[in-house]
Design a protein around this motif. Structure first.
Motif, PDB file in Angstrom:
ATOM      1  N   UNK A 196       0.789  -1.224   0.000  1.00  0.00           N
ATOM      2  CA  UNK A 196       0.000   0.000   0.000  1.00  0.00           C
ATOM      3  C   UNK A 196       0.822   1.276   0.000  1.00  0.00           C
ATOM      4  N   UNK A 197       2.125   1.191   0.194  1.00  0.00           N
ATOM      5  CA  UNK A 197       2.904   2.417   0.258  1.00  0.00           C
ATOM      6  C   UNK A 197       4.393   2.154   0.336  1.00  0.00           C
ATOM      7  N   UNK A 198       5.142   3.197   0.666  1.00  0.00           N
ATOM      8  CA  UNK A 198       6.610   3.084   0.672  1.00  0.00           C
ATOM      9  C   UNK A 198       7.121   2.194   1.798  1.00  0.00           C
ATOM     10  N   UNK A 199       8.358   1.772   1.648  1.00  0.00           N
ATOM     11  CA  UNK A 199       9.044   0.984   2.671  1.00  0.00           C
ATOM     12  C   UNK A 199       9.609   1.926   3.725  1.00  0.00           C
ATOM     13  N   UNK A 200       9.900   1.380   4.897  1.00  0.00           N
ATOM     14  CA  UNK A 200      10.604   2.153   5.917  1.00  0.00           C
ATOM     15  C   UNK A 200      11.627   1.245   6.578  1.00  0.00           C
ATOM     16  N   UNK A 201      12.750   1.822   6.999  1.00  0.00           N
ATOM     17  CA  UNK A 201      13.807   1.015   7.620  1.00  0.00           C
ATOM     18  C   UNK A 201      13.405   0.557   9.020  1.00  0.00           C
ATOM     19  N   UNK A 202      13.863  -0.632   9.390  1.00  0.00           N
ATOM     20  CA  UNK A 202      13.672  -1.162  10.733  1.00  0.00           C
ATOM     21  C   UNK A 202      15.031  -1.542  11.297  1.00  0.00           C
ATOM     22  N   UNK A 203      15.101  -1.719  12.601  1.00  0.00           N
ATOM     23  CA  UNK A 203      16.389  -1.944  13.274  1.00  0.00           C
ATOM     24  C   UNK A 203      16.852  -3.388  13.283  1.00  0.00           C
ATOM     25  N   UNK A 204      15.908  -4.337  13.128  1.00  0.00           N
ATOM     26  CA  UNK A 204      16.329  -5.730  13.244  1.00  0.00           C
ATOM     27  C   UNK A 204      15.546  -6.639  12.315  1.00  0.00           C
ATOM     28  N   UNK A 205      16.141  -7.801  12.095  1.00  0.00           N
ATOM     29  CA  UNK A 205      15.551  -8.860  11.278  1.00  0.00           C
ATOM     30  C   UNK A 205      14.734  -9.751  12.204  1.00  0.00           C
ATOM     31  N   UNK A 206      13.546 -10.200  11.789  1.00  0.00           N
ATOM     32  CA  UNK A 206      12.751 -11.086  12.655  1.00  0.00           C
ATOM     33  C   UNK A 206      13.488 -12.394  12.943  1.00  0.00           C
ATOM     34  N   UNK A 207      13.332 -12.880  14.171  1.00  0.00           N
ATOM     35  CA  UNK A 207      13.885 -14.170  14.578  1.00  0.00           C
ATOM     36  C   UNK A 207      12.804 -14.924  15.337  1.00  0.00           C
ATOM     37  N   UNK A 208      13.003 -16.224  15.510  1.00  0.00           N
ATOM     38  CA  UNK A 208      12.002 -17.053  16.180  1.00  0.00           C
ATOM     39  C   UNK A 208      12.628 -17.954  17.205  1.00  0.00           C
ATOM     40  N   UNK A 209      11.901 -18.131  18.313  1.00  0.00           N
ATOM     41  CA  UNK A 209      12.219 -19.164  19.277  1.00  0.00           C
ATOM     42  C   UNK A 209      11.454 -20.390  18.799  1.00  0.00           C
ATOM     43  N   UNK A 210      12.150 -21.358  18.232  1.00  0.00           N
ATOM     44  CA  UNK A 210      11.474 -22.506  17.626  1.00  0.00           C
ATOM     45  C   UNK A 210      10.685 -23.327  18.633  1.00  0.00           C
ATOM     46  N   UNK A 211      11.116 -23.377  19.888  1.00  0.00           N
ATOM     47  CA  UNK A 211      10.362 -24.103  20.904  1.00  0.00           C
ATOM     48  C   UNK A 211       9.002 -23.456  21.126  1.00  0.00           C
ATOM     49  N   UNK A 212       8.950 -22.100  21.118  1.00  0.00           N
ATOM     50  CA  UNK A 212       7.698 -21.368  21.329  1.00  0.00           C
ATOM     51  C   UNK A 212       6.717 -21.645  20.211  1.00  0.00           C
ATOM     52  N   UNK A 213       7.188 -21.699  18.965  1.00  0.00           N
ATOM     53  CA  UNK A 213       6.317 -21.821  17.808  1.00  0.00           C
ATOM     54  C   UNK A 213       6.036 -23.269  17.418  1.00  0.00           C
ATOM     55  N   UNK A 214       6.609 -24.228  18.139  1.00  0.00           N
ATOM     56  CA  UNK A 214       6.473 -25.628  17.737  1.00  0.00           C
ATOM     57  C   UNK A 214       5.039 -26.094  17.723  1.00  0.00           C
TER      58      UNK A 214
END
Length: 159
Positions: free
Chosen positions: A137-155
């Motif tokens: 829907x619009x322009x991009x914006x910078x963010x400070x970090x790349x998403x990461x996952x705790x695999x145990x949480x999402x299992x």
């Protein structure tokens, strides 16, 4: 004159899904999208489910940029919606989308679309057929970090 910033000239993503393979590509672009509960809407008269999300731009990450972009996703031919672990009484609650899948029903082309979020939340869409559209829907914006996952949480998210 300097070249325009990549965030300005980057094309808007527009994708459609009509089968499980299409949906897996759409899902890859939406992995780690953030959305608020109030940005979810089921429109039963139109048989449509809509959500707005801030998606992480994985293509930009490959090029060394960490960016997000506001996007909208909608599904057509939706007969019913079930929320599992989504606190609908907390409209400002934030969900992180992990994946979107399609399970065929007993009578094709009907089936179930499953939106799976971190922490085990899910939204199940009972559909007459698979038809989805994703649009930036619009322009991009910078963010400070790349998403990461705790695999145990999402299992347990897919069960």
């Amino acid at each position: 004159m300097s070249a325009p910033d990549s965030a300005v000239k980057a094309p808007l993503l527009r994708l459609q899904a009509f089968d499980a393979e299409d949906l897996s590509l759409l899902s890859a672009h939406l992995q780690d999208a953030l959305l608020r509960v109030c940005d979810l809407a089921y429109l039963p008269k139109q048989k449509r489910f809509v959500l707005g999300a801030s998606r992480f731009d994985w293509a930009a990450e490959v090029e060394g940029r960490l960016e997000r972009r506001q996007s909208a996703l909608h599904f057509e031919w939706v007969r019913n919606v079930r929320y599992c672990g989504v606190a609908r009484d907390r409209p400002d609650g934030v969900l992180e989308l992990l994946t979107v899948t399609f399970e065929p029903g007993e009578t094709p082309p009907e089936g179930r679309i499953r939106l799976i979020f971190s922490g085990g939340a899910a939204i199940l869409l009972d559909v007459e057929c698979l038809e989805a559209q994703l649009a930036d829907l619009g322009p991009r914006w910078p963010v400070c970090s790349r998403p990461t996952h705790n695999l145990d949480e999402d299992a347990g998210a897919g069960s």
